[in-house]
Design a protein around this motif. Structure first.
Motif, mmCIF file in Angstrom:
data_model
loop_
_atom_site.group_PDB
_atom_site.id
_atom_site.type_symbol
_atom_site.label_atom_id
_atom_site.label_comp_id
_atom_site.label_asym_id
_atom_site.label_seq_id
_atom_site.Cartn_x
_atom_site.Cartn_y
_atom_site.Cartn_z
ATOM 1 N N ILE A 1 0.839 -1.206 0.000
ATOM 2 C CA ILE A 1 0.000 0.000 0.000
ATOM 3 C C ILE A 1 0.871 1.251 0.000
ATOM 4 N N ALA A 2 1.931 1.217 0.811
ATOM 5 C CA ALA A 2 2.829 2.376 0.866
ATOM 6 C C ALA A 2 3.509 2.624 -0.479
ATOM 7 N N LEU A 3 3.944 1.543 -1.145
ATOM 8 C CA LEU A 3 4.588 1.700 -2.453
ATOM 9 C C LEU A 3 3.611 2.216 -3.505
ATOM 10 N N GLN A 4 2.367 1.771 -3.453
ATOM 11 C CA GLN A 4 1.361 2.285 -4.380
ATOM 12 C C GLN A 4 1.147 3.785 -4.181
ATOM 13 N N GLN A 5 1.038 4.194 -2.928
ATOM 14 C CA GLN A 5 0.831 5.617 -2.656
ATOM 15 C C GLN A 5 2.046 6.443 -3.054
ATOM 16 N N LEU A 6 3.241 5.890 -2.844
ATOM 17 C CA LEU A 6 4.452 6.598 -3.253
ATOM 18 C C LEU A 6 4.481 6.782 -4.775
#
Length: 646
Positions: A454-459
């Motif tokens: 999820i963090a990588l998608q948002q980044l």
């Protein structure tokens, strides 16, 4: 006739050559239809113009179709123009020489044919464009012929074949000429020979020609004519012709009375009630349908209602219901029927091959997406929910490379190793910072990697935005390999298949022929024994996780060449990747290959059975895999050692 004479007298006073007068005169005969054309009236005009064979006609027709013909309001003459802004120069309608200069725009009327008229003009232009110097015009002419086969097109088409310099266009001309002969040939022998030439033609157009020859009409007759070309005899009551539909044909064709429904009976009885009776039967006595039918039949005998059909089967037995070919030549229809069956068999075989190629292509994509996950899962037992995001990182790496290297071939060569390096580094960092602290704790590992995804998608959204970014394939990967009119596969999918084969060979070499591969296999089968032999499992885990992540990055570049590159693209492949690993067998290259092949074939087969609902195909595939795991929980190719013990 008076209009023609008047137009000729007017043209005598114009400074035009004799040939120009002839063409202008020809146009003046039809000036009203040319100036204000309609789809109905333009046909005869075009026929007369084409029949004239005037050399200026093709240029005029193209200008007329393109709304580039003008009519002078004072005398109705037609011109081409050169617009200079404030003034206009008139050009002769045949020679395009200057006829008048400094003409006011208000003295001219632009001829604007509608879409239907322009299509009719285009059809008339076909015979001129068949031999035009521009290949695009010749191609447009062939498109027009294929849309509407007409026997008048055969002569000009055959005349243009010998001088056609383009091999592809010549082949298409020969094919269209064969279609026209099959449909409209002068002799039965010529038509049968043309039909037999369709044996190697699996195109939609070729199959349409056979269908048009075998077009039928349904008819009913007490005695069929001796010369009737019968396709098949139908029996009322079977699946092709219901009894009611057969009788409706007799009503329409033979004038038999229509079937009286029970609702009609009730309405007729109600309309003829007199003193509590109808049709001689008391209303109180009409407690059954027999009494109601008796009342209705009495009313019918009195001429107050149409007679009721009481014995439908007896009526139908006196008639023959048949499908008759509209084509009267039995030799032609026999040859067309035989050829249609042969072509249908070849098309079915070609469709099977085409689906098989699509399945292989899809399997190669799933293999690339899942092989990295299979290695990390098999060696480390880590459920990496962020695996899809490594695919996404690889695709974005390819996009960034193309921003700096406009040559798509060179950028692809640079992007593949760079995507491996970026995602390898990201995988090592993830393993060192998070994964190594959560070994043997699968639930915590799953939650941690899910949060990282999820963090990588948002980044990615913050850096690249939410819109899809282009990852353009080189020009030599455009188009498709056409084996025949049914079997084709895109070059980009062939390239991905080749890439998957290369990686399969490379992985097998690394795992079987290098020390790293030996240590990976040792740790996979028995980590404690490998540690006692001097192998550092911690280092192997780090390198293995990095290797799996790097392979996912390369898969991202390959997938991004034909799929959308967005921050959520990894989510589209994570489920298929896990299914591939589980079905094939964790930690095994051959198992991953087998799982990818099984899922690819299964998905394409289900999509073929239910092409309108891809979501249902995904659902059925998951259900099949669940059942498969019940019977083979360790996958197609099970590992020895730790995997077998687990």
């Amino acid at each position: 006739m008076l209009r023609v004479v008047f137009a000729a007298l007017m043209l005598l006073f114009l400074p035009l050559s004799a040939t120009a007068q002839d063409f202008q005169t020809l146009l003046q005969v039809h000036k009203d239809e040319i100036a204000k054309p309609s789809r109905r009236s333009v046909g005869p005009v075009l026929s007369e113009l084409v029949a004239s064979g005037h050399p200026a006609l093709p240029v005029f027709l193209e200008a007329w179709q393109g709304k580039n013909v003008y009519q002078r309001l004072s005398d109705g003459l037609f011109f081409y123009i050169e617009d200079h802004g404030d003034t206009i120069t008139l050009l002769d309608i045949e020679t395009r020489n200057v006829s008048a200069q400094d003409v006011a725009a208000g003295t001219l009327d632009q001829i604007k044919p509608n879409g239907g008229v322009r299509r009719a003009i285009g059809e008339a232009l076909v015979q001129f464009r068949l031999s035009a110097p521009d290949p695009a015009q010749r191609r447009e002419a062939l498109d027009a012929i294929s849309r509407n086969l007409d026997p008048s097109q055969l002569g000009p088409l055959q005349a243009s074949i010998a001088d056609e310099p383009d091999a592809a266009l010549r082949l298409r001309k020969e094919r269209l000429a064969n279609y026209l002969i099959a449909r409209f040939g002068d002799t039965s022998e010529a038509r049968v020979a043309a039909i037999e030439n369709l044996s190697d033609d699996l195109s939609v157009d070729g199959r349409a020609v056979l269908s048009q020859i075998l077009r039928t009409r349904l008819t009913a007759a007490q005695n069929l004519p001796d010369d009737a070309n019968v396709a098949r005899i139908l029996t009322p009551g079977d699946e092709n012709l219901s009894r009611s539909a057969a009788y409706d044909m007799l009503v329409a064709q033979a004038g038999l009375p229509p079937i009286v429904t029970d609702q009609d009976v009730l309405k007729t009885i109600e309309a003829n009630i007199d003193g509590g009776r109808s049709g001689g039967v008391a209303l109180a006595a009409m407690t059954s349908w027999d009494m109601r039918y008796r009342a209705y039949d009495t009313l019918a005998d009195q001429g107050l209602a149409p007679p009721r059909v009481t014995d439908l089967d007896a009526i139908l037995e006196n008639w023959t219901f048949a499908e008759l070919y509209e084509e009267t030549d039995t030799a032609v229809t026999t040859a067309a029927t035989r050829m249609q069956e042969s072509v249908a068999t070849r098309v079915a075989f070609s469709q099977t091959v085409d689906i098989g190629l699509d399945a292989v292509s899809l399997a190669s994509i799933y293999f690339l997406a899942a092989i990295g996950l299979a290695i990390t899962f098999g060696v480390m037992g880590v459920i990496n929910m962020a695996h899809g995001e490594f695919i996404m990182m690889g695709a974005y790496t390819g996009y960034v490379v193309q921003l700096f290297i406009p040559d798509y071939t060179l950028s692809l060569i640079v992007a593949l190793p760079l995507a491996f390096a970026v995602t390898f580094a990201a995988g090592v960092a993830m393993e060192r910072l998070v994964i190594r602290w959560l070994y043997h704790r699968p639930l915590e590992t799953l939650l941690a990697t899910f949060g990282i995804s999820i963090a990588l998608q948002q980044l990615a959204k913050n850096i690249f935005g939410t819109q899809a970014r282009p990852l353009t394939s080189p020009g030599w990967l455009d188009g498709a390999w056409m084996i025949n009119d049914v079997i084709q596969i895109a070059y980009i999918r062939i390239a991905i298949f080749v890439l998957a084969v290369l990686f399969l060979g490379l992985l097998l070499f690394v795992l079987k022929k290098t020390r790293l591969g030996l240590e990976v296999r040792a740790v996979t089968q028995n980590p404690r024994m490998a540690s006692s032999m001097g192998i550092n499992p911690d280092k192997i885990n780090m390198l293995t996780f990095g290797l799996g992540s790097g392979i996912a990055g390369i898969a991202g570049v390959a997938i991004g060449l034909y799929a959308k590159v967005t921050s959520e693209m990894g989510s589209d492949y994570i489920v298929q990747s896990f299914m591939t690993v589980v079905v094939g067998g964790v930690g095994n290259v051959w198992g991953t290959l087998a799982g990818a092949g099984l899922i690819g074939v299964l998905q394409k087969w289900i999509e073929w059975l239910n092409p309108s609902n891809t979501l249902a195909a995904q659902t059925y595939m998951i259900l099949f895999i669940i059942l498969f795991i019940q019977f083979r929980p360790k996958g197609i190719v099970a590992l020895k050692g730790r995997a077998a013990g687990d």
